[in-house]
Scaffold this motif. Structure first.
Motif, PDB file in Angstrom:
ATOM      1  N   GLU A  38      39.064 105.559 172.954  1.00  0.00           N
ATOM      2  CA  GLU A  38      38.406 104.529 173.745  1.00  0.00           C
ATOM      3  C   GLU A  38      37.640 103.553 172.868  1.00  0.00           C
ATOM      4  O   GLU A  38      37.127 103.905 171.797  1.00  0.00           O
ATOM      5  N   PHE A  39      37.546 102.344 173.351  1.00  0.00           N
ATOM      6  CA  PHE A  39      36.819 101.273 172.670  1.00  0.00           C
ATOM      7  C   PHE A  39      35.328 101.558 172.682  1.00  0.00           C
ATOM      8  O   PHE A  39      34.768 102.004 173.682  1.00  0.00           O
ATOM      9  N   VAL A  40      34.685 101.276 171.553  1.00  0.00           N
ATOM     10  CA  VAL A  40      33.231 101.424 171.452  1.00  0.00           C
ATOM     11  C   VAL A  40      32.574 100.073 171.220  1.00  0.00           C
ATOM     12  O   VAL A  40      31.694  99.662 171.972  1.00  0.00           O
ATOM     13  N   ALA A  41      32.994  99.368 170.159  1.00  0.00           N
ATOM     14  CA  ALA A  41      32.375  98.091 169.822  1.00  0.00           C
ATOM     15  C   ALA A  41      33.314  97.293 168.937  1.00  0.00           C
ATOM     16  O   ALA A  41      34.180  97.864 168.264  1.00  0.00           O
ATOM     17  N   ALA A  42      33.137  95.977 168.940  1.00  0.00           N
ATOM     18  CA  ALA A  42      33.954  95.105 168.110  1.00  0.00           C
ATOM     19  C   ALA A  42      33.100  93.967 167.578  1.00  0.00           C
ATOM     20  O   ALA A  42      32.077  93.602 168.176  1.00  0.00           O
ATOM     21  N   ILE A  43      33.545  93.407 166.461  1.00  0.00           N
ATOM     22  CA  ILE A  43      32.809  92.326 165.832  1.00  0.00           C
ATOM     23  C   ILE A  43      33.797  91.333 165.245  1.00  0.00           C
ATOM     24  O   ILE A  43      34.834  91.708 164.698  1.00  0.00           O
ATOM     25  N   SER A  44      33.484  90.055 165.395  1.00  0.00           N
ATOM     26  CA  SER A  44      34.373  89.013 164.890  1.00  0.00           C
ATOM     27  C   SER A  44      34.293  88.922 163.368  1.00  0.00           C
ATOM     28  O   SER A  44      33.472  89.582 162.720  1.00  0.00           O
ATOM     29  N   ARG A  45      35.130  88.075 162.832  1.00  0.00           N
ATOM     30  CA  ARG A  45      35.261  87.967 161.388  1.00  0.00           C
ATOM     31  C   ARG A  45      33.934  87.716 160.676  1.00  0.00           C
ATOM     32  O   ARG A  45      33.624  88.342 159.661  1.00  0.00           O
ATOM     33  N   SER A  70      29.277 101.941 178.196  1.00  0.00           N
ATOM     34  CA  SER A  70      28.639 103.231 177.976  1.00  0.00           C
ATOM     35  C   SER A  70      27.713 103.253 176.763  1.00  0.00           C
ATOM     36  O   SER A  70      26.886 104.163 176.641  1.00  0.00           O
ATOM     37  N   VAL A  71      27.841 102.270 175.878  1.00  0.00           N
ATOM     38  CA  VAL A  71      27.018 102.275 174.655  1.00  0.00           C
ATOM     39  C   VAL A  71      26.103 101.064 174.554  1.00  0.00           C
ATOM     40  O   VAL A  71      25.298 100.982 173.616  1.00  0.00           O
ATOM     41  N   GLN A  95      25.309 101.361 164.148  1.00  0.00           N
ATOM     42  CA  GLN A  95      24.028 102.037 164.313  1.00  0.00           C
ATOM     43  C   GLN A  95      23.972 102.609 165.717  1.00  0.00           C
ATOM     44  O   GLN A  95      24.144 101.876 166.703  1.00  0.00           O
ATOM     45  N   MET A  96      23.726 103.908 165.814  1.00  0.00           N
ATOM     46  CA  MET A  96      23.718 104.589 167.103  1.00  0.00           C
ATOM     47  C   MET A  96      22.352 105.235 167.310  1.00  0.00           C
ATOM     48  O   MET A  96      21.909 106.022 166.473  1.00  0.00           O
ATOM     49  N   ILE A  97      21.716 104.904 168.423  1.00  0.00           N
ATOM     50  CA  ILE A  97      20.433 105.515 168.761  1.00  0.00           C
ATOM     51  C   ILE A  97      20.537 106.142 170.144  1.00  0.00           C
ATOM     52  O   ILE A  97      21.509 105.909 170.868  1.00  0.00           O
ATOM     53  N   SER A  98      19.541 106.931 170.497  1.00  0.00           N
ATOM     54  CA  SER A  98      19.503 107.587 171.811  1.00  0.00           C
ATOM     55  C   SER A  98      20.830 108.268 172.117  1.00  0.00           C
ATOM     56  O   SER A  98      21.383 108.125 173.217  1.00  0.00           O
ATOM     57  N   LEU A  99      21.323 108.997 171.156  1.00  0.00           N
ATOM     58  CA  LEU A  99      22.634 109.633 171.307  1.00  0.00           C
ATOM     59  C   LEU A  99      22.618 110.678 172.421  1.00  0.00           C
ATOM     60  O   LEU A  99      21.606 111.371 172.638  1.00  0.00           O
ATOM     61  N   LYS A 100      23.757 110.785 173.088  1.00  0.00           N
ATOM     62  CA  LYS A 100      23.930 111.711 174.195  1.00  0.00           C
ATOM     63  C   LYS A 100      25.073 112.676 173.874  1.00  0.00           C
ATOM     64  O   LYS A 100      25.970 112.328 173.095  1.00  0.00           O
ATOM     65  N   PRO A 101      25.078 113.846 174.488  1.00  0.00           N
ATOM     66  CA  PRO A 101      26.193 114.773 174.249  1.00  0.00           C
ATOM     67  C   PRO A 101      27.556 114.150 174.537  1.00  0.00           C
ATOM     68  O   PRO A 101      28.538 114.463 173.846  1.00  0.00           O
ATOM     69  N   GLU A 102      27.617 113.245 175.502  1.00  0.00           N
ATOM     70  CA  GLU A 102      28.899 112.615 175.819  1.00  0.00           C
ATOM     71  C   GLU A 102      29.348 111.614 174.756  1.00  0.00           C
ATOM     72  O   GLU A 102      30.464 111.088 174.834  1.00  0.00           O
ATOM     73  N   ASP A 103      28.516 111.346 173.762  1.00  0.00           N
ATOM     74  CA  ASP A 103      28.941 110.516 172.634  1.00  0.00           C
ATOM     75  C   ASP A 103      29.712 111.329 171.594  1.00  0.00           C
ATOM     76  O   ASP A 103      30.236 110.759 170.633  1.00  0.00           O
ATOM     77  N   THR A 104      29.770 112.631 171.776  1.00  0.00           N
ATOM     78  CA  THR A 104      30.492 113.491 170.840  1.00  0.00           C
ATOM     79  C   THR A 104      31.964 113.111 170.800  1.00  0.00           C
ATOM     80  O   THR A 104      32.631 113.071 171.827  1.00  0.00           O
ATOM     81  N   ALA A 105      32.451 112.817 169.594  1.00  0.00           N
ATOM     82  CA  ALA A 105      33.840 112.389 169.420  1.00  0.00           C
ATOM     83  C   ALA A 105      34.097 112.145 167.938  1.00  0.00           C
ATOM     84  O   ALA A 105      33.159 112.095 167.128  1.00  0.00           O
ATOM     85  N   ALA A 106      35.357 111.975 167.609  1.00  0.00           N
ATOM     86  CA  ALA A 106      35.724 111.432 166.306  1.00  0.00           C
ATOM     87  C   ALA A 106      35.670 109.915 166.423  1.00  0.00           C
ATOM     88  O   ALA A 106      36.226 109.345 167.365  1.00  0.00           O
TER      89      ALA A 106
END
Length: 124
Positions: A46-53, A63-64, A82-93
């Motif tokens: 699943e997609f998390v985040a993206a950034i332009s050139r 969700s994030v 940078q990930m803060i306030s992590l939740k168990p559902e953020d567990t993944a590769a």
């Protein structure tokens, strides 16, 4: 060719923070939009985040939003999450990926190069 290597994953308690890095080598890093995806066991990537050139535009999965921040340093050929306030559902590769164009994308099939992934585990 672009080679991508993620680092920074690990085990953290709920509410904790982590910063992932994606080091790129090969083709000109600053020419391509980049992104982060994640995949939990038994689930689709699943997609998390993206950034332009140039980093001027970013996009996040709902969700994030408000917890994760994507950035890049083209001088260092490195992208960050940078990930803060992590939740168990953020567990993944977590995987970093690069497009062949400057515009950011939110679908996995829009990305051409992929890293090997780094595991993030959030305990409750």
């Amino acid at each position: 060719q672009v080679q991508l290597v993620e680092s920074g994953g690990g085990l953290v308690q709920a509410g904790g923070s982590l910063r992932l890095s994606c080091a790129a080598s090969g083709r000109t890093f600053s020419s391509n939009a980049m992104g982060w995806f994640r995949q939990a066991p038994g689930k689709e990537r699943e997609f998390v985040a993206a950034i332009s050139r140039n980093g001027g535009r970013t996009d996040y999965a709902d969700s994030v939003k408000g917890r994760f921040t994507i950035s890049r340093d083209n001088a260092k050929n490195t992208m960050y999450l940078q990930m803060i306030s992590l939740k168990p559902e953020d567990t993944a590769a977590y995987y970093c990926a690069a497009r062949l164009v400057p515009r950011l994308g939110v679908r996995a099939n829009e990305y051409y190069y992929w890293g090997q992934g780094t595991q993030v585990t959030v305990s409750s």
